[in-house]
Write a protein that holds these residues in place. Sequence first.
Motif, short mmCIF file in Angstrom:
data_model
loop_
_atom_site.label_atom_id
_atom_site.label_comp_id
_atom_site.label_asym_id
_atom_site.label_seq_id
_atom_site.Cartn_x
_atom_site.Cartn_y
_atom_site.Cartn_z
N ARG A 126 0.81 -1.22 0.00
CA ARG A 126 0.00 0.00 0.00
C ARG A 126 0.84 1.26 0.00
N LYS A 127 2.12 1.15 0.40
CA LYS A 127 3.01 2.30 0.31
C LYS A 127 3.27 2.70 -1.14
N LYS A 128 3.10 1.75 -2.04
CA LYS A 128 3.34 2.00 -3.45
C LYS A 128 2.14 2.66 -4.14
N ILE A 129 1.00 2.71 -3.44
CA ILE A 129 -0.27 3.06 -4.08
C ILE A 129 -0.80 4.39 -3.57
N GLY A 130 -1.25 5.23 -4.52
CA GLY A 130 -2.03 6.42 -4.19
C GLY A 130 -3.47 6.13 -4.60
N PHE A 131 -4.36 6.03 -3.63
CA PHE A 131 -5.72 5.55 -3.90
C PHE A 131 -6.74 6.66 -3.66
N VAL A 132 -7.63 6.83 -4.64
CA VAL A 132 -8.74 7.79 -4.48
C VAL A 132 -10.04 6.99 -4.58
N PRO A 133 -10.77 6.85 -3.47
CA PRO A 133 -11.98 6.01 -3.47
C PRO A 133 -13.13 6.63 -4.25
#
Length: 576
Positions: A407-414
Amino acid sequence: MIKLFRYLKPFWMQVALVIVLVFLQTMSELYLPTLMSDIVDKGVVNGDVSYIWKIGGYMLAVAAAGMLCSIGASFFTAKSATGFGRVLRSKVFSHVETFSQEEINQIGTDSLITRTTNDIFQVQQVLTIMLRMMVMAPLMCIGGIIMALTRDVKLSGVLAVAIPVIAIVILFVQSKAIPLFQLMQKKLDALNRVMRENLTGIRVIRAFSRTDFEKERFDHANVDLTNTAIRVNKIMAVMMPMMMLILNFSTIAIVWFGGHRIDSGAMEVGDLMAFIQYAMQIMFSFIMLSVMFIMIPRASVSAGRIREVLDLNTKIIDPKEPKQANENLSRTIVFDNVAFRYENAEQPVLSNISFQAGPGEVTAIIGGTGSGKSTLLNLIPRFYDVTKGRILIDGTDIREMKQEDLRKKIGFVPQKAVLFSGTIAENIRYGNQQATDAEVEHAAEVAQAASFIKEMPDGFQSVISQGGTNVSGGQKQRLSIARALVRKAEFYLFDDSFSALDFKTDAALRRALKKETGESCVLIVAQRVSTVMDADRIIVLDEGKIAGIGTHRELLETCGVYREIVSSQLAEEEYA
């Protein structure tokens, strides 16, 4: 409930001190009737005033010592019980934080809130009573019986009749109350659920003029809980009058038979007075137990519900020997024949999903409502685990990586923009706690949020209310995008994150994103064709399966599903 008491270990010294203090308090209370008996039989009867003063002084000292012990026991009991509640709440909260969406759905958000607050409070309250009464009641009962026997064995026959009757009353009431307490907690869950839905959906309720309907729904849940509580209280209300009735009849019997014993010369007046006091103490010890039996059933139900949360382990766990991503395959995502089915669902949501996305590429996912677009995106950060196949990040199966590393690798916008109470800067910095003010402002610029932020009185220090109710839907989406961008991630996942934006802002945002995320792997779920037209790769989903993969022009020629979506949104000259 006993299993939960292991969280009392940090407070074992305080608990031990409570037990010692309660023991001393009980001993002082057991000793007072004996001193009173001596005053009557040796002081009053013989007219020895000095003896009365002497023993009276002892009684005063013993009573004062008992009072100090009681105050100390109350203080350390409160400290231990509240500390236990704090630790237990922290454990439950931390454990719930490890749950996947599947476990949260299994218990329910409303029930988790009730268990973390009301249920833990119930256990904490009963612990407060238990720490004192669990020691005091048995000691006073056993000590009272022993001391009563030393005064007159034959008169103790009254107690031999009264004690079993009291025990039967307590057991009867408890057997009727426990099932109702279990039902009561479920009714409380239902009330919390209705209340939560009303508060979160207040705009929809008012928009559709359903206020009266929601009042009726709340009243129904409220009355349901109230009626159950009344039934419980009716049963519990029987206990105390029955206990007092038995106590009073026992006192009458002791005075009656004790009077005959005194008349025959087999007993002294002081001994009868002491015997009555010990009988009272024995009876009151059972009343203490009855109070515990009132609270323990509900607390045991609450403890079971808390333990159910703590015993529930998430299915999504880190591997014992996690693998690192392959640096030679940096910023690549591969879906290899992936399928996913929700628990207890008849049909899979996704089937046979295979594609690859690399660095510097924008992969868009489009399809009809319920086609599985958001579910596909939620599989990448392991909010759910695939049912079949595998997902590779930089050549490594995500199930073989630590969740934190993944999850450190991911920028997530729900899909649903979520903001937290605090300032705008704190909300953006939520994606990267180490971000500088310049980086926060830059992320806001790219997300097209800087313009409305600067118009606010305090700029980036403007306060966002709970749930972001003081900003619009489009503003919330842009702040959520800024929060992901400040992370400077290798992978960006946008789950229909542009739906609340106007076309002009949407276009400007996509242009800015292209420059900002040039080296990253970007996946966008969208409803609008205009949002995905320029993507390097468009994946068309239809009923959980890939209906086509390609660029906009390629899909217009090869994919009928895509053509239908395009023709429903754009004029022919626009998409030609």
